[in-house]
Design a protein around this motif. Structure first.
Motif: not given
Lengths: 178, 402
Positions: A38, A98, A101, A103, A116-118, A120, A127, A129, B313-322, B327, B330-331, B334
């Motif tokens: 990670k 991950y 996270y 999915d 650092a931004h996801h 889409k 999907d 994402t 515990d850092w997580l990136p900016n993510f938009g999850r599927v469901w 965002r 969603s974080r 999670f």
């Protein structure tokens, strides 16, 4: 179907052999970094500034993954000015955070990041994402990365896929194994 | 027959090419009829009046010839509208001498006629813009008379001009002067500016400068000139020679003193940083984060104390599927799930990792309400069945009544 699967397995083996030969001959091939922790993923996300980050989640034993890796390796240099490519081994423990996270249920999956931004990608599938499956050819991958880069530079978090629907791998997305 | 004639007369207007009318200062496709339009006529009269006043000034000098001092040369320029050329009094001893000669020339006459033929409806004002030869002859006689008168004051002029320290070339050529009247310079080539012009401009605010003259170094001005400090004079003391001693200027000495040699040019060019003007779009995705990160990386490079960038515990900016929503939501979700998993994982005994994963997944599913899978029934179908049922009852009721 059997014949096609056999063909794919043979093709995957061929690819593997060719890769080994290439590395032996020390041809100029940029080895894509394979991440297993990670912290490594975090580091690469944090250090890629103003470039698209392509993270492939998959396992090497999978044929589709091998084909995808082949395309990624070949085009990594072409997109190097605006993109960085990295592989994530999905079988590692620390990476499961991950996997959950993001999915990721189907392999190989490719996730795109920018600063650092996801990012889409709307490719007409269920999907947005991530990109599930392999690319038909190198140019498809380069086109997708370019579109993502252009959208990101304009401030868009979601972009439309430039590929025609026949080149986009189809899959069924299941909600919690339903 | 009459109708035919009128029709024949009413020809469709010819499509002329677009021309530029100098007087009206616009393009038109009216063709030769343009000059009869009232607007054009008005503009033309204004135009010619303006030029007439200029010629009146020249005629004044025609009647009263006077010396043209070099300083006033630039003020004495005239633009001849008909010939489309600038008449500059370079090297003429009398005011407007070149202009007078030009206006008397036959070429100028020809041009006036051409102009009026093209633009003016009438050709009667030609003489206004001409200077007759008789007048010119008179003027020349007056000039020579003047010249003879001032023969005695020639030396005075010489000395005057020699004290004109701005005029370097004149200074050098004082010996070569043969005529009474001094031609300061006949140089037409313009040398590049070598010194900062600011001081020059300040000092010459009142006095006109020579078009082809070189810039004057501040050190060479007299200390009494407005705006100049006395500093400058001290700098010039060290040089091998200066204006007062009659030495040639530094930029004319070969090579050594020449500033504009190749090495200097390359140095100057190097100094100008080649900036790749690629300013990234400030509205791009993650711009603020990128800027912050760049600053952090620079600090790291310099070796300063690095604040902990990412904890485990850092997580990136993510938009999850469901998930629907932002965002951040969603974080948060999670992380909530993760906490639940941790709690449940601790309660279960340690097993192989795959089984644990499976179990945690199944447990997480069970912890929520079981998802009830029902066949899909549309609203319309529901309503229709209801209505049909109702109708049947109603019929029954009705049937019963009647």
């Amino acid at each position: 179907k059997k014949s096609s699967s056999r063909f794919h397995s043979v093709w995957g083996l061929y690819i593997l052999k060719r890769q080994i030969r290439n590395h032996r001959e020390k041809m100029e091939s940029v080895l894509l970094p394979t991440l297993t922790k990670k912290e490594e993923i975090d580091r690469i996300i944090n250090n890629t500034i103003d470039k698209v980050l392509v993270l492939r989640f998959g396992r090497i034993s999978d044929e589709n993954c091998l084909l995808l890796d082949d395309i990624l390796e070949k085009s990594a240099r072409d997109v190097s000015k605006f993109a960085t490519v990295a592989l994530v081994d999905v079988d590692s423990d620390q990476v499961q955070v991950y996997v959950n996270y993001f999915d990721i249920t189907l392999f190989p999956s490719t996730v795109f990041f920018f600063n650092a931004h996801h990012m889409k990608l709307d490719s007409g599938t269920a999907d947005h994402t991530k990109w599930v499956g392999k690319f038909h050819e190198k140019q498809d991958f380069i086109d997708v990365v370019e579109v993502i880069f252009r959208g990101a530079m304009k401030g868009k978090l979601i972009v439309h896929c430039p590929l025609p629907p026949e080149r986009i791998p189809k899959y069924q997305l299941l909600y919690k194994d339903v | 027959m009459e109708e035919k004639n009128t029709k024949a007369k009413k020809k469709p207007s010819k499509k002329n090419e677009f021309e530029f009318c100098k007087v009206c200062r616009f393009h038109h496709d009216h063709g030769p009829r343009h000059k009869y339009f009232p607007r054009h006529k008005e503009l033309l009269s204004a135009f010619l009046n303006r030029f007439r006043s200029k010629i009146a000034d020249v005629r004044f000098f025609l009647k009263n010839p006077s010396f043209l001092r070099p300083q006033e040369e630039s003020q004495n320029r005239v633009w001849c509208v008909f010939c489309d050329e600038d008449i500059v009094e370079l090297g003429s001893s009398f005011a407007c001498s070149k202009a007078i000669n030009h206006f008397a020339s036959s070429e100028h006459h020809k041009n006036i006629k051409q102009f009026l033929w093209k633009h003016g409806p009438s050709m009667d004002c030609v003489d206004d813009f001409k200077i007759s030869d008789a007048d010119v002859a008179k003027w020349v006689r007056k000039c020579t008379a003047l010249g003879n008168k001032d023969a005695s004051s020639c030396t005075g002029q010489l000395s005057r001009t020699s004290s004109d320290i701005h005029n370097k070339f004149e200074f050098e050529r004082t010996e070569k002067v043969q005529t009474h009247f001094i031609n300061p310079n006949n140089l037409n080539d313009v040398k590049p500016l070598l010194y900062n012009t600011n001081e020059y401009q300040i000092s010459h605010s009142g006095v006109t400068h020579y078009g082809s003259h070189l810039n004057v170094d501040a050190s060479q001005l007299a200390p009494g000139v407005i705006g100049m400090t006395s500093n400058s004079s001290s700098h010039s003391g060290d040089s091998s020679g200066n204006v007062h001693s009659g030495a040639p200027p530094p930029w004319l000495t070969p090579n050594d003193g020449n500033i504009f040699n190749q090495s200097e040019i390359t140095r100057v060019q190097e100094k100008i940083p080649v900036k790749t003007t690629s300013k990234l779009n400030p509205h791009r995705v993650g711009a603020a984060w990128a800027e912050r990160r760049k600053i952090e990386m620079e600090m790291e490079k310099r070796g300063e104390a690095v604040n902990s960038n990412t904890d485990a515990d850092w997580l990136p900016n993510f938009g999850r599927v469901w998930q629907s929503g932002t965002r951040k939501d969603s974080r948060k979700e999670f992380e909530k799930e993760k906490r639940k998993l941790v709690v449940t994982a601790e309660s279960i005994s340690m097993e192989s990792e795959e089984q644990k994963l499976v179990k945690t997944e199944s447990i997480s599913v069970e912890s929520e309400e079981p998802v009830q899978i029902q066949p899909y029934v549309s609203k319309r179908a529901v309503c229709f069945t209801f209505i049909t049922l109702n109708c049947d009852d109603w019929f029954h009721v009705v049937h019963y009544l009647f």
